[in-house]
Design an enzyme around this catalytic site. Sequence first.
Site, PDB file in Angstrom:
ATOM      1  N   PRO A 157       0.830  -1.218   0.000  1.00  0.00           N
ATOM      2  CA  PRO A 157       0.000   0.000   0.000  1.00  0.00           C
ATOM      3  C   PRO A 157       0.862   1.265   0.000  1.00  0.00           C
ATOM      4  O   PRO A 157       1.828   1.362   0.743  1.00  0.00           O
ATOM      5  CB  PRO A 157      -0.789  -0.110   1.299  1.00  0.00           C
ATOM      6  CG  PRO A 157      -0.704  -1.546   1.701  1.00  0.00           C
ATOM      7  CD  PRO A 157       0.593  -2.057   1.162  1.00  0.00           C
ATOM      8  N   GLU A 158       0.506   2.197  -0.868  1.00  0.00           N
ATOM      9  CA  GLU A 158       1.199   3.485  -0.953  1.00  0.00           C
ATOM     10  C   GLU A 158       0.178   4.584  -0.616  1.00  0.00           C
ATOM     11  O   GLU A 158      -0.921   4.282  -0.160  1.00  0.00           O
ATOM     12  CB  GLU A 158       1.795   3.654  -2.355  1.00  0.00           C
ATOM     13  CG  GLU A 158       2.721   2.491  -2.721  1.00  0.00           C
ATOM     14  CD  GLU A 158       3.309   2.586  -4.138  1.00  0.00           C
ATOM     15  OE1 GLU A 158       3.452   3.707  -4.650  1.00  0.00           O
ATOM     16  OE2 GLU A 158       3.625   1.534  -4.716  1.00  0.00           O
ATOM     17  N   HIS A 187      -5.561 -14.014   8.890  1.00  0.00           N
ATOM     18  CA  HIS A 187      -4.516 -13.502   9.774  1.00  0.00           C
ATOM     19  C   HIS A 187      -4.877 -12.238  10.560  1.00  0.00           C
ATOM     20  O   HIS A 187      -4.259 -11.191  10.391  1.00  0.00           O
ATOM     21  CB  HIS A 187      -3.228 -13.281   8.984  1.00  0.00           C
ATOM     22  CG  HIS A 187      -2.846 -14.498   8.209  1.00  0.00           C
ATOM     23  ND1 HIS A 187      -2.204 -15.572   8.779  1.00  0.00           N
ATOM     24  CD2 HIS A 187      -3.083 -14.846   6.923  1.00  0.00           C
ATOM     25  CE1 HIS A 187      -2.033 -16.520   7.872  1.00  0.00           C
ATOM     26  NE2 HIS A 187      -2.563 -16.115   6.727  1.00  0.00           N
ATOM     27  N   ARG A 212       1.324 -11.233   5.720  1.00  0.00           N
ATOM     28  CA  ARG A 212       2.778 -11.402   5.752  1.00  0.00           C
ATOM     29  C   ARG A 212       3.436 -10.764   6.958  1.00  0.00           C
ATOM     30  O   ARG A 212       4.639 -10.902   7.167  1.00  0.00           O
ATOM     31  CB  ARG A 212       3.388 -10.884   4.434  1.00  0.00           C
ATOM     32  CG  ARG A 212       2.945 -11.768   3.265  1.00  0.00           C
ATOM     33  CD  ARG A 212       3.675 -11.454   1.999  1.00  0.00           C
ATOM     34  NE  ARG A 212       5.119 -11.609   2.127  1.00  0.00           N
ATOM     35  CZ  ARG A 212       5.986 -11.229   1.206  1.00  0.00           C
ATOM     36  NH1 ARG A 212       5.546 -10.667   0.093  1.00  0.00           N
ATOM     37  NH2 ARG A 212       7.276 -11.398   1.368  1.00  0.00           N
TER      38      ARG A 212
END
Length: 286
Positions: free
Chosen positions: A2-3, A100, A119
């Site tokens: 994400p930016e 998660h 992750r």
Amino acid sequence: MPELPEVETVVRQLSQTLPGRRILEVEVIHPDLLREASESFRRDIRGSKIQSVGRRGKNILLALSGPRFLSVNLGMTGQLLIAPHPGGIGEGGSLGTPPHPVVLFTLDPPGSLLFADTRRFGCLRLWTPEAWEAESARLGPEPLDRGLTPRDFHRLLARSRSPIRSWLLDQTHIVGIGNIYASEVLFRVGIHPKRPARSVDRIESGRLLKAVRAVLTEAIRARGTTLRDFRTATGDRGAFEPSLQAYGRAGMPCPRCNTPIERIVFGNRSAFFCPCCQPLEYREKA
Ligand SMILES: [Zn+2]
């Protein structure tokens, strides 16, 4: 990863629903993503009121009563999801079962806010206002802030020998830009990703700043880019991917000249560019 446009999308959605709500309970499922012990994290947040939701660079920033700031960095695959009802995330909830879960906040008026991260490169951190101010001062200017003038931007570039792509990714130079939008922006202005930042002249840097703003603004309008993991706060995909002209398009024809787009790896990251529209040659400054 994400930016700015993805983070801004989440922030805008959360701003519509979180301010004024109280955090009744904090359930820490994976304490390894916190910067402090989960017990003190819980204790410091429980009972506080969310005053506002903002963004600094790629960080989501919740201003809490106390006062404290909670920064949420989505890392590679983080998702900050809002559900209208308590327990609304997970089985039978409006968002299905997100993979998660890391931290679950229970809110009043009723609802839940979940941070999930496959992750686990994301990070949640609590700050005093003073500590946050110091952290924020360490970061570069916001690209969409009109206070950043083309002249300032050129001055910043002129100080650095780094390849322009690496310069754009460095959050202490300018915030919010990552791999995807760096490739897009450099493609738009025809600048090779390996050109030294200081070789970008005043006219080019003016065009570069304009392209940064245009690309980020268009991507925000599309609610960001989802290549795989990014989800908005409501669990939806961003819609900017079809608009990408260079990123992820190795071997495909350049939309401008039909030359195949190339991919190179440096600084451990891929850069995508058109060898014809973005030549490496430039005039060395005297
Ligand atoms: Zn081309």
